[in-house]
Write a protein that holds these residues in place. Structure first.
Motif, PDB file in Angstrom:
ATOM      1  N   PHE A 458       1.155  -1.290  -0.042  1.00 40.46           N
ATOM      2  CA  PHE A 458       0.187  -0.333  -0.316  1.00 40.46           C
ATOM      3  C   PHE A 458       0.994   1.090   0.091  1.00 40.46           C
ATOM      4  N   GLY A 459      -0.194   2.604  -0.390  1.00 41.25           N
ATOM      5  CA  GLY A 459       1.084   3.306   0.081  1.00 41.25           C
ATOM      6  C   GLY A 459       0.174   4.991  -0.814  1.00 41.25           C
ATOM      7  N   GLU A 460       0.659   6.133   0.135  1.00 47.17           N
ATOM      8  CA  GLU A 460       0.042   6.668  -0.646  1.00 47.17           C
ATOM      9  C   GLU A 460       1.021   8.098  -0.750  1.00 47.17           C
ATOM     10  N   THR A 470      -3.719  20.345  -1.814  1.00 43.88           N
ATOM     11  CA  THR A 470      -3.041  19.383  -1.214  1.00 43.88           C
ATOM     12  C   THR A 470      -3.396  18.692  -1.978  1.00 43.88           C
ATOM     13  N   ILE A 471      -3.336  17.488  -2.847  1.00 45.86           N
ATOM     14  CA  ILE A 471      -3.524  16.664  -3.599  1.00 45.86           C
ATOM     15  C   ILE A 471      -2.841  15.629  -2.556  1.00 45.86           C
ATOM     16  N   THR A 472      -3.308  14.275  -2.521  1.00 47.19           N
ATOM     17  CA  THR A 472      -3.280  13.065  -2.297  1.00 47.19           C
ATOM     18  C   THR A 472      -3.848  12.477  -2.684  1.00 47.19           C
ATOM     19  N   VAL A 473      -3.004  10.780  -3.647  1.00 44.06           N
ATOM     20  CA  VAL A 473      -3.645   9.769  -4.225  1.00 44.06           C
ATOM     21  C   VAL A 473      -2.691   8.427  -3.960  1.00 44.06           C
ATOM     22  N   GLY A 474      -3.783   7.047  -3.234  1.00 45.48           N
ATOM     23  CA  GLY A 474      -3.092   6.218  -3.135  1.00 45.48           C
ATOM     24  C   GLY A 474      -3.829   5.127  -2.995  1.00 45.48           C
ATOM     25  N   ALA A 475      -3.260   3.449  -3.247  1.00 48.18           N
ATOM     26  CA  ALA A 475      -3.342   2.801  -3.610  1.00 48.18           C
ATOM     27  C   ALA A 475      -2.941   1.828  -2.722  1.00 48.18           C
ATOM     28  N   ARG A 476      -4.010   0.391  -2.530  1.00 48.84           N
ATOM     29  CA  ARG A 476      -3.948  -0.726  -1.793  1.00 48.84           C
ATOM     30  C   ARG A 476      -3.830  -2.325  -2.802  1.00 48.84           C
ATOM     31  N   PHE A 477      -2.199  -2.757  -2.471  1.00 52.63           N
ATOM     32  CA  PHE A 477      -3.305  -3.571  -3.889  1.00 52.63           C
ATOM     33  C   PHE A 477      -3.181  -5.238  -3.095  1.00 52.63           C
TER      34      PHE A 477
END
Length: 803
Positions: A458-460, A470-477
């Motif tokens: 995972f990460g952001e 401020t913009i944040t994107v995240g994902a989890r595999f």
């Protein structure tokens, strides 16, 4: 009718991020001290920051707030968190958690479908813990899949324990004595907390022990004296027959909970900090908090005599639960990033008994023909979990920030269920042509084992576009694998009619495996209008793993005897997911004398998992329904109204409903299923809380705090769309009042909970069909209602000192 001024105060006094915070003195520019709101620091975003700075919907309650509001468990917390519903069903059944109305199961024990993950510090656990020696409770509302993983369809709850202090030796002693209006005895709670450095400023130890004794308030006044010999349903007009066959058990829903913790913290230098923590909780529950008042067939002779605080179960229903958690949390400052490692080893054991009479009668296998028939079930469960998470959190001052990590979790469970029918074997030999009986009259025996392995990356990544945005994107595999096996046997029937020996048990294990993988995404943008006003928009996803029900497949054709098995569509269930769209506001006004936070949300739910029972044998299993949606608004605020008065309030409106037909929600044949637009059960559409604190100096140097709290909710329904014999439970409000006197090192509090002794049903077990159309309807007692706690008066003390 509410006056506009009062209504404005109520809406301008809510809570999530900062609501319940103690007032503190702070100097303004002119040097004059004015009271302002203390802001709680949180780590829910995996970074340290205040509630008001976090661009997400979060409520944080600190230790002072929990003490002032007499908050001792999660059900108490929920009353002050907009969008969170936790139904207090007593210690035996646990407390189902529903966020934003995301629930398709009935409002009873099965309504906790695992849509919210709970944590102790960094470690996921399945535990309703007593809130002792807790620094704060953080409640994240909305899907949290990218950073928190499985089970966060609705949100996450974090119990943050107080860390060992490296530079001071302290002792805290505390106690509580209370009496409720329906108990025959006094309850209490007491314990201590000890903190001491072992090596000054480097190594410290913290230990705590807590004992909670709740005497209970519901009487089991119709328990059989001897199973298989006593008549469970005697001539109710003959008091002598009643007394000869049945016994009374007063306050049969009490509990004793022991909680302990030992923590060792090592901080040898400025860049490393490690804590080894052992947590233990044992809960001994005497019975369910269910009453059968107004829940029996009119033809049942017991219907006219049962009281408002009585259960009609034929057997006592104790359950002992034991939880252990050993965790190791390591943090290292690498300069460019903080490295965090969290390892957890947890175990859970439970041993319980429950009345099973009604289920067996309902199955229509002839049990009710035995005049002294009654049955009980013994259940044992064991669970072991290992969790490991490693993550890096950036610390640079650049416009970029990031989090990256890996997660591994292995869960193993072993559960068994045994149903006993005392005396029935002998009756079957004499009346049904049985060959021989079993001495133990073991009617049903099942074993279920499972192993679930989950792993994820995972990460952001966040980017500060300018001073405002401020913009944040995240994902989890993620991927997971489920291995399950189960077996069922009917020993008594086999011995009676199939030639099995009097002690034979045959378990043919059926193995079922499932695996899946997927990904979750998150987008967040927050805009800082001023230093004290921020708005955010979030799109986030959550998921819950699928798996196998561990059922033995039904043979074709079905044999002409009692069996329990799964049809083809009952064997497996798939993962379900939520997608949340949210617009929120965090604001601070009047030199930090007013906080106002709000969120508007829309949640789409796909393949919702639901609890049910198999067509053959009524074995519990999980399946998937259609789609659902929840939308609404959550408001929270806190205000200092004068030097002496502060107030807080919360309000939540949630509209949760199916968005497609779910024909198989209740019945395998698809009749009377859920319909598009049906309301979801188990949570209210409206929730409201209001608290007022009045503080004054007395006796020269002492502080007196008067606290009033009101929590209210609208009605809830017990089943989707009120179908399948669902019912509506009326809304209600609960008032609490307390007065706390505080000295330099001590405090004493007199409190009254449920001030007006409101009698309210909080949820339902099963439904009214049990007493209207089921086999043996005139003697069925399974249908009942969970009840809130009656008026309770208590006094608490707290004494802290340094050594």
């Amino acid at each position: 009718m509410l006056k506009p001024k009062l209504l404005s105060l109520a809406i301008a006094t809510a809570l999530p991020g900062s609501i319940m915070l103690s007032a503190t003195a702070q100097a303004d520019e002119a040097g004059v001290k004015e009271k302002s709101l203390e802001v709680i620091q949180i780590t829910a975003t995996r970074r340290s920051g205040s509630v008001q700075e976090a661009p997400l919907n979060i409520t944080a309650l600190d230790a002072d707030v929990m003490k002032d509001q007499n908050i001792g468990e999660l059900a108490d917390v929920a009353r002050w968190v907009p969008g969170l519903t936790v139904t207090d069903q007593g210690g035996r059944s646990g407390s189902p958690i529903i966020v934003r109305g995301l629930n398709t199961n009935s409002s009873g024990p099965s309504s906790d479908g695992g849509t919210v993950a709970t944590y102790i510090n960094e470690i996921p656990v399945s535990l309703d813990m007593r809130l002792t020696d807790v620094e704060r409770v953080e409640v994240l509302i909305g899907p949290q899949g990218t950073l928190y993983g499985a089970g966060t369809l609705g949100g996450a709850i974090r119990y943050m324990l107080k860390a060992p202090e490296l530079d001071i030796t302290t002792v805290q002693l505390y106690g509580d004595l209370f009496q409720n209006s329906e108990s025959d005895s006094v309850g209490g709670e007491g314990g201590f907390v000890f903190n001491t450095p072992i090596i000054e400023d480097e190594l410290a130890l913290r230990a705590s022990l807590n004992q909670y004794e709740d005497p209970g308030f519901i009487d089991y006044n119709y328990v059989v004296r001897e199973g298989g010999a006593s008549l469970a349903d005697p001539d109710w007009s003959n008091q002598s027959a009643v007394d000869n066959n049945l016994k009374r058990v007063a306050d049969a829903n009490g509990e004793t909970t022991t909680t302990g913790r030992i923590s060792v913290r090592w901080k040898p230098n400025d860049w490393f900090d490690g804590t080894l923590n052992y947590f233990y909780q044992k809960q001994e529950s005497e019975g369910r908090s269910i009453v059968h008042y107004q829940a029996l067939n009119p033809a049942n002779g017991l219907n006219d005599r049962i009281g408002k605080y009585e259960s009609a179960y034929r057997y006592e229903e104790p359950r002992d639960k034991e939880d252990d958690l050993l965790s190791l949390e390591l943090k290292a400052d690498l300069g460019f990033a903080e490295l965090v490692s969290a390892s957890g080893w947890s175990s859970f054991e439970a041993d319980g008994q429950r009345d099973q009479t009604d289920l067996l009668i309902r199955l229509d296998y002839g049990y009710e023909e035995f005049p002294s028939f009654s049955a009980f079930t013994r259940e044992e469960e064991e669970e072991d979990t290992f969790t490991q998470e490693i993550r890096l959190v950036s610390q640079s001052d650049s416009a970029w920030n990031w989090i990256v990590g890996g997660f591994y979790n292995k869960f193993e469970s072993d559960a068994s269920s045994k149903e006993f029918t005392p005396g029935f074997g002998e009756f079957a030999v004499a009346n049904f042509g049985g060959e021989q009986t079993r001495p133990d009259n073991l009617e049903y025996f099942s074993v279920d084992r499972s192993e679930i392995t989950e792993q994820a990356l995972f990460g952001e990544v966040g980017y500060q576009v300018n001073d405002k945005l401020t913009i944040t994107v995240g994902a989890r595999f993620y991927e997971y694998e489920v291995k399950a096996e189960s077996a069922v046997d009917f020993p008594l029937a086999n011995t009676l009619f199939s030639g099995a020996g009097p002690s034979d048990i045959t378990l043919d294990f059926e193995q079922n495996n499932a695996e899946d993988d997927g990904n979750l995404f998150k987008f967040n943008a927050n805009y800082q209008f001023t230093d004290s006003v921020m708005a955010y928009i979030t799109a986030s996803e959550g998921f819950r793993i699928g798996g196998s029900n561990g059922l033995a497949p039904c043979p074709d054709p079905l044999p002409d005897k009692q069996i329990g098995c799964g049809m083809p569509d009952e064997m497996l269930y798939t993962a379900d997911t939520t997608t949340n769209y949210e617009l929120g506001l965090k604001s601070t006004w009047l030199k930090n004398r007013l906080h106002f936070n709000a969120a508007i949300f829309n949640v789409d739910w796909e393949d919702a998992q639901i609890a049910g029972a198999t067509v053959v044998g009524q074995i519990p299993y999980t399946s998937n329904a259609g789609t659902a949606n929840a939308k609404g608004v959550e408001i929270s605020t806190r205000a200092i109204l004068s030097d002496s008065i502060s107030a807080y309030a919360t309000y939540a409106y949630t509209k949760a409903e199916l968005t497609s037909d779910a024909p198989y929600l209740f019945n395998a044949d698809g009749t009377d299923g859920g319909k598009d637009g049906d309301r979801l059960p188990g949570s209210p559409e409206h929730q409201f809380s209001l608290g007022v604190n009045y503080e004054m100096e007395v006796l020269g140097d002492k502080t007196l705090d008067i606290n009033y709290g009101l929590t209210a909710q609208s009605d809830i329904i017990s089943k989707v769309g009120l179908r399948d014999s669902g019912e509506t439970l009326s809304g209600y409000g609960i008032s609490n009042l307390s007065a706390k006197l505080t000295g330099d090192m001590w405090s004493a509090t007199l409190y009254v909970n449920n001030l007006f002794n409101k009698y309210a049903f909080t949820s339902v077990r099963r439904d009214v069909r049990d007493i209207t159309t089921a086999n043996g309807a005139e003697i069925q007692r399974n249908y009942g209602h969970y009840l809130n706690k009656p008026l309770t008066v208590g006094i608490k003390f707290d004494y802290q000192f340094e050594l």
